[in-house]
Design an enzyme around this catalytic site. Structure first.
Site, PDB file in Angstrom:
ATOM      1  N   GLY A 264       0.800  -1.227   0.000  1.00  0.00           N
ATOM      2  CA  GLY A 264       0.000   0.000   0.000  1.00  0.00           C
ATOM      3  C   GLY A 264       0.828   1.271   0.000  1.00  0.00           C
ATOM      4  O   GLY A 264       2.042   1.243  -0.218  1.00  0.00           O
ATOM      5  N   VAL A 265       0.155   2.378   0.265  1.00  0.00           N
ATOM      6  CA  VAL A 265       0.822   3.676   0.240  1.00  0.00           C
ATOM      7  C   VAL A 265       1.299   4.078   1.625  1.00  0.00           C
ATOM      8  O   VAL A 265       0.824   3.565   2.629  1.00  0.00           O
ATOM      9  CB  VAL A 265      -0.124   4.787  -0.286  1.00  0.00           C
ATOM     10  CG1 VAL A 265      -0.400   4.583  -1.749  1.00  0.00           C
ATOM     11  CG2 VAL A 265      -1.414   4.863   0.516  1.00  0.00           C
ATOM     12  N   GLY A 266       2.209   5.041   1.664  1.00  0.00           N
ATOM     13  CA  GLY A 266       2.616   5.643   2.930  1.00  0.00           C
ATOM     14  C   GLY A 266       3.919   5.082   3.456  1.00  0.00           C
ATOM     15  O   GLY A 266       4.529   4.178   2.883  1.00  0.00           O
ATOM     16  N   SER A 267       4.313   5.670   4.579  1.00  0.00           N
ATOM     17  CA  SER A 267       5.629   5.395   5.139  1.00  0.00           C
ATOM     18  C   SER A 267       5.737   3.969   5.650  1.00  0.00           C
ATOM     19  O   SER A 267       6.741   3.292   5.428  1.00  0.00           O
ATOM     20  CB  SER A 267       5.900   6.370   6.285  1.00  0.00           C
ATOM     21  OG  SER A 267       5.680   7.677   5.842  1.00  0.00           O
ATOM     22  N   GLU A 289      -0.005  -1.447  -6.879  1.00  0.00           N
ATOM     23  CA  GLU A 289      -0.624  -0.234  -7.386  1.00  0.00           C
ATOM     24  C   GLU A 289       0.421   0.871  -7.510  1.00  0.00           C
ATOM     25  O   GLU A 289       0.576   1.476  -8.550  1.00  0.00           O
ATOM     26  CB  GLU A 289      -1.706   0.144  -6.374  1.00  0.00           C
ATOM     27  CG  GLU A 289      -2.538   1.296  -6.716  1.00  0.00           C
ATOM     28  CD  GLU A 289      -3.479   1.588  -5.560  1.00  0.00           C
ATOM     29  OE1 GLU A 289      -4.481   0.890  -5.418  1.00  0.00           O
ATOM     30  OE2 GLU A 289      -3.195   2.522  -4.792  1.00  0.00           O
ATOM     31  N   GLY A 383      -6.768   1.633  -3.244  1.00  0.00           N
ATOM     32  CA  GLY A 383      -6.935   0.293  -3.805  1.00  0.00           C
ATOM     33  C   GLY A 383      -6.912  -0.790  -2.747  1.00  0.00           C
ATOM     34  O   GLY A 383      -6.919  -1.979  -3.095  1.00  0.00           O
TER      35      GLY A 383
HETATM   36  N1  COA Z   1      -6.127   7.464  15.115  1.00  0.00           N
HETATM   37  C1  COA Z   1      -5.916   8.750  14.744  1.00  0.00           C
HETATM   38  N2  COA Z   1      -4.933   9.114  13.905  1.00  0.00           N
HETATM   39  C2  COA Z   1      -4.135   8.146  13.443  1.00  0.00           C
HETATM   40  C3  COA Z   1      -4.271   6.808  13.799  1.00  0.00           C
HETATM   41  C4  COA Z   1      -5.328   6.476  14.690  1.00  0.00           C
HETATM   42  N3  COA Z   1      -5.534   5.231  15.084  1.00  0.00           N
HETATM   43  N4  COA Z   1      -3.311   6.087  13.180  1.00  0.00           N
HETATM   44  C5  COA Z   1      -2.603   6.949  12.441  1.00  0.00           C
HETATM   45  N5  COA Z   1      -3.090   8.185  12.599  1.00  0.00           N
HETATM   46  C6  COA Z   1      -2.592   9.424  11.973  1.00  0.00           C
HETATM   47  C7  COA Z   1      -1.113   9.640  12.260  1.00  0.00           C
HETATM   48  O1  COA Z   1      -0.928  10.254  13.517  1.00  0.00           O
HETATM   49  C8  COA Z   1      -0.732  10.549  11.125  1.00  0.00           C
HETATM   50  O2  COA Z   1      -1.237  11.842  11.387  1.00  0.00           O
HETATM   51  P1  COA Z   1      -0.450  13.175  10.960  1.00  0.00           P
HETATM   52  O3  COA Z   1      -0.486  13.167   9.459  1.00  0.00           O
HETATM   53  O4  COA Z   1      -1.274  14.270  11.569  1.00  0.00           O
HETATM   54  O5  COA Z   1       0.915  13.020  11.530  1.00  0.00           O
HETATM   55  C9  COA Z   1      -1.567   9.991   9.956  1.00  0.00           C
HETATM   56  O6  COA Z   1      -2.661   9.275  10.563  1.00  0.00           O
HETATM   57  C10 COA Z   1      -0.805   9.055   9.020  1.00  0.00           C
HETATM   58  O7  COA Z   1      -0.242   8.042   9.804  1.00  0.00           O
HETATM   59  P2  COA Z   1       1.206   7.428   9.515  1.00  0.00           P
HETATM   60  O8  COA Z   1       1.542   6.578  10.694  1.00  0.00           O
HETATM   61  O9  COA Z   1       2.156   8.483   9.105  1.00  0.00           O
HETATM   62  O10 COA Z   1       0.873   6.383   8.383  1.00  0.00           O
HETATM   63  P3  COA Z   1       1.052   6.265   6.836  1.00  0.00           P
HETATM   64  O11 COA Z   1       1.780   7.381   6.162  1.00  0.00           O
HETATM   65  O12 COA Z   1       1.625   4.919   6.681  1.00  0.00           O
HETATM   66  O13 COA Z   1      -0.461   6.291   6.306  1.00  0.00           O
HETATM   67  C11 COA Z   1      -2.763   5.598   6.117  1.00  0.00           C
HETATM   68  C12 COA Z   1      -1.426   5.457   6.858  1.00  0.00           C
HETATM   69  C13 COA Z   1      -3.729   4.562   6.663  1.00  0.00           C
HETATM   70  C14 COA Z   1      -3.331   6.998   6.319  1.00  0.00           C
HETATM   71  C15 COA Z   1      -2.477   5.369   4.585  1.00  0.00           C
HETATM   72  O14 COA Z   1      -1.837   4.137   4.415  1.00  0.00           O
HETATM   73  C16 COA Z   1      -3.767   5.365   3.762  1.00  0.00           C
HETATM   74  O15 COA Z   1      -4.269   6.399   3.385  1.00  0.00           O
HETATM   75  N6  COA Z   1      -4.331   4.171   3.500  1.00  0.00           N
HETATM   76  C17 COA Z   1      -5.580   3.995   2.780  1.00  0.00           C
HETATM   77  C18 COA Z   1      -5.374   3.843   1.319  1.00  0.00           C
HETATM   78  C19 COA Z   1      -4.610   2.620   0.971  1.00  0.00           C
HETATM   79  O16 COA Z   1      -4.445   1.698   1.734  1.00  0.00           O
HETATM   80  N7  COA Z   1      -4.104   2.598  -0.234  1.00  0.00           N
HETATM   81  C20 COA Z   1      -3.228   1.546  -0.680  1.00  0.00           C
HETATM   82  C21 COA Z   1      -3.863   0.671  -1.660  1.00  0.00           C
HETATM   83  S1  COA Z   1      -2.711   0.043  -2.803  1.00  0.00           S
END
Ligand code: COA
Length: 499
Positions: A264-267, A289, A383
């Protein structure tokens, strides 16, 4: 000079400025564009449309993309109020805020649905397609840049097409794309992909040259997103997954080189995939993706034989690396339209190992990937659902706490459901991994609490589960008035902890 990139003579008279091209876009139109997480999206034309709004013109649009796009589009159109409706995924803070303030009507959709919904007419008539291109072929075909997204459907369904030729995109991208489009039912045929590296289409998107009304030069680079550093928690998550996959190989449920990986996406997702560079696995394949930085690490480490995706989505550093070594990476990467990269039929046939990130999951294995505290839209589902439901193995990862420990990512009940208990096979935090296959909800709850919850929250979750289990119904026990009280407490006190 873009004239060199327009291989069809009679189209050269369509070259004009972004401001002139933007005049084809009128108030109330549905605009479908290229772009995917955020690569290969048009930049100059959306900025020119936003400028018109800044100058006082009333203009509102429905904006449909493959996935997230950069600030030149989502940011500029949201800040100026041009964006009225938005499908299907975004990550820009201005569009996110506009959505959460109710100024933009947003439908968060499974990405694999978007292309076919355009073809079915569910998203209205497409007035204009605006697509970024590397070049235009002799036949008028559009060669995409760093992503394909919904460009094939945008182009084939739109009344008019505006092409932005981006000269900052290296010509070595040519040949990386594999464009294949499906018919609508009842004429749809099986998609002839049986392994990640199969090429089944053309290297350009067919386009009726008559539809092209404007060609614009642009040299703005993809406004890619930074990726967080690979921290200790991400390394632990990655370690748990690798150990689990090794076990699956040992017991004969996975081949030695695994099955095609989707990440997936993200860090966190980037870190998880990156962890595989240190693993014993060889000859890995990816049917995914987004191709993020860690995929380049895997390629450089000789671990990956093919990476099929919808976009190249590196960080700024990764983009530099990609541009400098484009010929090398082009040998490994295939970029497909969204409807193919995320196709449930193909994902299920290949048996992908889907690894996506959750915001939170609950003790019964339901996952929230999108809405913080149940109502604040983060990005969208993307996705994740396309792959999760159709994967050979669907894995969700998250760090066990957020916001300096004031939020537990493992909760009694998720505040919003994107993926249900029926789709999720494995959940992982830095604390550990819970294999949910072959379990009832109560068996699942014990594993999740024991293996995945943070020690600060484990006693609270155990207490909730034990009290809920004393109720009349034993299948998936909840205390319904209390199940969302953790979120309510956070909203009231700033912490899920009981003070
Ligand atoms: N409650 C509240 N906030 C939360 C949380 C929770 N349980 N878990 C994470 N967060 C917040 C983090 O604090 C961070 O906030 P900030 O931007 O204000 O610092 C933000 O969510 C992102 O979290 P991070 O740990 O940096 O994760 P990430 O960069 O890996 O992203 C998702 C995580 C879930 C947001 C991201 O993966 C996503 O959008 N997923 C949905 C789409 C997807 O899965 N696409 C892939 C398909 S191929």
């Amino acid at each position: 000079m873009i004239a060199d990139r327009i291989r069809r003579e009679d189209l050269k008279n369509k070259i004009m400025s972004a401001d002139e091209a933007a005049m084809f876009i009128k108030d109330g139109m549905v605009m479908a564009t290229s772009g995917f997480t955020p690569s290969g999206y048009p930049k100059a034309v959306p900025l020119a449309v936003a400028k018109r709004a800044e100058n006082g013109e009333k203009i509102g649009l429905t904006v449909i993309t493959g996935a997230s796009v950069g600030d030149e589009m989502d940011g500029a159109l949201a800040r100026t109020g041009v964006m009225k409706r938005r499908y299907p995924y975004q990550t820009n803070k201005f569009s996110r805020n506009a959505i959460n303030e109710g100024k933009v009507m947003y439908q968060d959709m499974h990405l694999s649905h978007v292309a076919q919904f355009i073809n079915y007419g569910y998203l209205g008539k497409i007035d204009v397609a605006v697509v970024e291109a590397l070049a235009i072929t002799e036949e008028g075909g559009i060669i995409p840049t760093t992503s394909v997204g919904i460009s094939p459907q945008a182009i084939s369904n739109a009344d008019i097409v505006i092409v932005e030729i981006n000269t900052s995109q290296p010509m070595e991208l040519e040949g990386m794309h594999d464009i294949y489009m499906t018919e609508n039912p009842p004429h749809r045929k099986p998609i002839p992909i049986t392994s990640s590296g199969d090429r089944i289409g053309t290297t350009y998107i067919p386009c009726d040259p008559e539809k092209i009304v404007a060609i614009v030069e642009c040299d703005i680079k993809d406004n890619v997103r930074p990726l967080g550093p690979i921290d200790e928690d991400s390394k632990k998550i990655s370690g748990h997954i690798i150990e689990f996959l090794e076990h699956e190989v040992k017991v004969g449920r996975l081949p030695k080189n695994l099955l095609p990986l989707q990440s997936g996406v993200g860090s966190v997702a980037n870190a998880v995939l990156g962890g595989l560079t240190q693993s014993k696995f060889e000859n890995l394949t990816c049917y995914t993706e987004v191709i993020q930085d860690s995929m380049f690490d895997l390629i450089d480490a000789g671990k990956v034989t093919v990476a099929s995706g919808c976009s190249l989505t590196p960080s700024e550093e990764g983009l530099k690396r990609l541009h400098e070594n484009m010929e090398h990476y082009a040998k490994y990467c295939i970029l497909r339209p969204l409807e193919i990269s995320n196709n449930p039929e193909v994902a299920r046939r290949l048996g992908v190992i889907a690894m996506n990130t959750a915001i939170e999951f609950d003790i019964y294995g339901h996952v929230n990937s999108t809405n913080i505290m149940g109502s604040r839209m983060m990005n969208g589902l993307g996705g994740s659902g396309d792959f999760t439901r159709n994967a050979y193995l669907s894995i969700f990862t998250t760090v066990s706490t957020a916001k300096n420990g004031d939020i537990s990512s493992v909760v009694p009940m998720v505040s919003h459901v994107d993926h249900t208990e029926h789709d999720v096979a494995v959940v992982v935090t830095e604390q550990g991994l819970a294999d949910l296959r072959n379990t009832s909800p109560t068996e699942r709850a014990k594993k999740i609490i024991e293996n995945c919850a943070h020690p600060d929250y484990k006693p609270m979750l155990k207490d909730y589960f034990e009290r809920a289990s004393k109720g009349k119904f034993k299948h998936q026990p909840h205390i319904i008035g209390e199940s969302l009280s953790w979120h309510a407490r956070f909203l009231k006190t700033g912490s899920m902890k009981i003070k």
